[in-house]
Write an enzyme that holds these catalytic residues in place. Structure first.
Site: not given
Length: 313
Positions: A52, A57, A86, A119
């Site tokens: 994931d 990030y 995402k 997200h």
């Protein structure tokens, strides 16, 4: 749900997309790129087949490097790994969705992704600053786009063929209902915080009714207080079944019909978090009926601001 003799090999069918999602997933929210790369390689080596990721990030390239190294080493083939990433809040406007998706594919060094999630349901001011704030430090939201419009842009990604399945993240049941009611392509996955202290039974039931996989993040409570792995119900079961408290909580997640994500940079924990096995039915009942603590560790569902990602400007 299709379950093999080993709970860790459980696959859950998707309503559309790449067949089945591995219930046991590895989350890549790791701040340091070198640590991300090593942890991702370790996760693939011990057997994780679901990664994931997220634009937010800021480490998709490191994940991509780790995957490519594993592919070249023969550890795993691309077709056997389920990759989720995402769309971040600043890219909700329909014209920004495909460029954001393409950028994630480039960073991950992939021709396609198995699942692409919004997200959070909150649109932020479009632009390069992922955390736009005004002079008072308040988030600048974007009122010029609706969640439905963003969802329709994701549906077009599926039409294009490089995005196999789509879904939602950090949402309430009300928001999921809104999208399901009007979607041409229904969500295949809904990712939310969920663990024995936040079981989300109502959302899980809705997802079951509509063929949606509930994917639990912070499946171990993210190590925050009150500590889920110190709960007397969990630790008592762990002693009886000769497993760690973490393994008990993760087995519970799969046995009740959800997929989960867990994250670590420590090889021994990565290994342990993969090596789960089925709990007896009385343990499942004990967790449902015996745990009274109810806590949400991440307030992202109310603001769109993730609680586990440090703010950077």
């Amino acid at each position: 749900m299709a379950t093999s003799d080993a709970l860790r090999d459980t696959r859950i069918p998707l309503s559309h997309g790449s067949g089945m999602i591995p219930a046991v997933g590895f989350g890549t929210l790791i701040p340091d790129p070198l640590a991300t790369k090593q942890a991702t390689r370790t996760a693939l080596e011990v057997g994780f087949r679901h990664l994931d990721c997220a634009e937010r990030y800021r480490n998709e390239e490191a994940v991509g490097d780790a995957m490519q190294a594993a592919f070249k080493a023969g550890t795993v083939q691309r077709k056997d790994v389920f990759i989720t990433t995402k769309l971040w809040n600043t890219n909700h406007r329909p014209e920004r969705v495909k460029p954001a998706f393409d950028a994630s594919c480039r960073q991950l060094q992939l021709d396609y992704v198995d699942c692409y999630l919004i997200h959070t349901p909150f649109a932020f001011q479009p632009g390069d600053d992922q955390d736009p704030r005004d002079e008072h430090g308040q988030v600048i939201y974007d009122s010029g786009v609706t969640l439905v419009e963003t969802w329709q842009a994701l549906e077009r990604l599926v039409d294009d063929g490089r995005c196999k399945a789509i879904g939602l993240s950090d949402v309430t049941l009300e928001k999921v209902r809104e999208i399901v009611a009007g979607a041409r392509i229904k969500p295949a996955v809904v990712q939310v915080e969920s663990h024995p202290y936040l079981p989300e039974w109502d959302l899980l039931e809705f997802c079951r009714e509509h063929g949606i996989v509930l994917l639990a993040f912070a499946a171990l409570g993210h190590g925050l207080s009150p500590k889920l792995v110190d709960d007397p119900v969990i630790t008592g079961i762990a002693r009886r079944v000769h497993k760690t408290p973490a393994q008990v909580a993760l087995a519970w997640a799969v046995q009740r019909g959800t997929a989960f994500l867990t994250t670590s940079t420590k090889p021994e924990y990565i290994q342990q978090n993969f090596e789960i096995s089925a709990l007896p039915e009385d343990a499942m009942r004990e967790i449902r009926e015996g745990i009274r603590t109810n806590v949400r560790f991440n307030a992202v569902v109310g603001t769109g601001v993730p609680g586990f990602i440090p703010r950077t400007r």
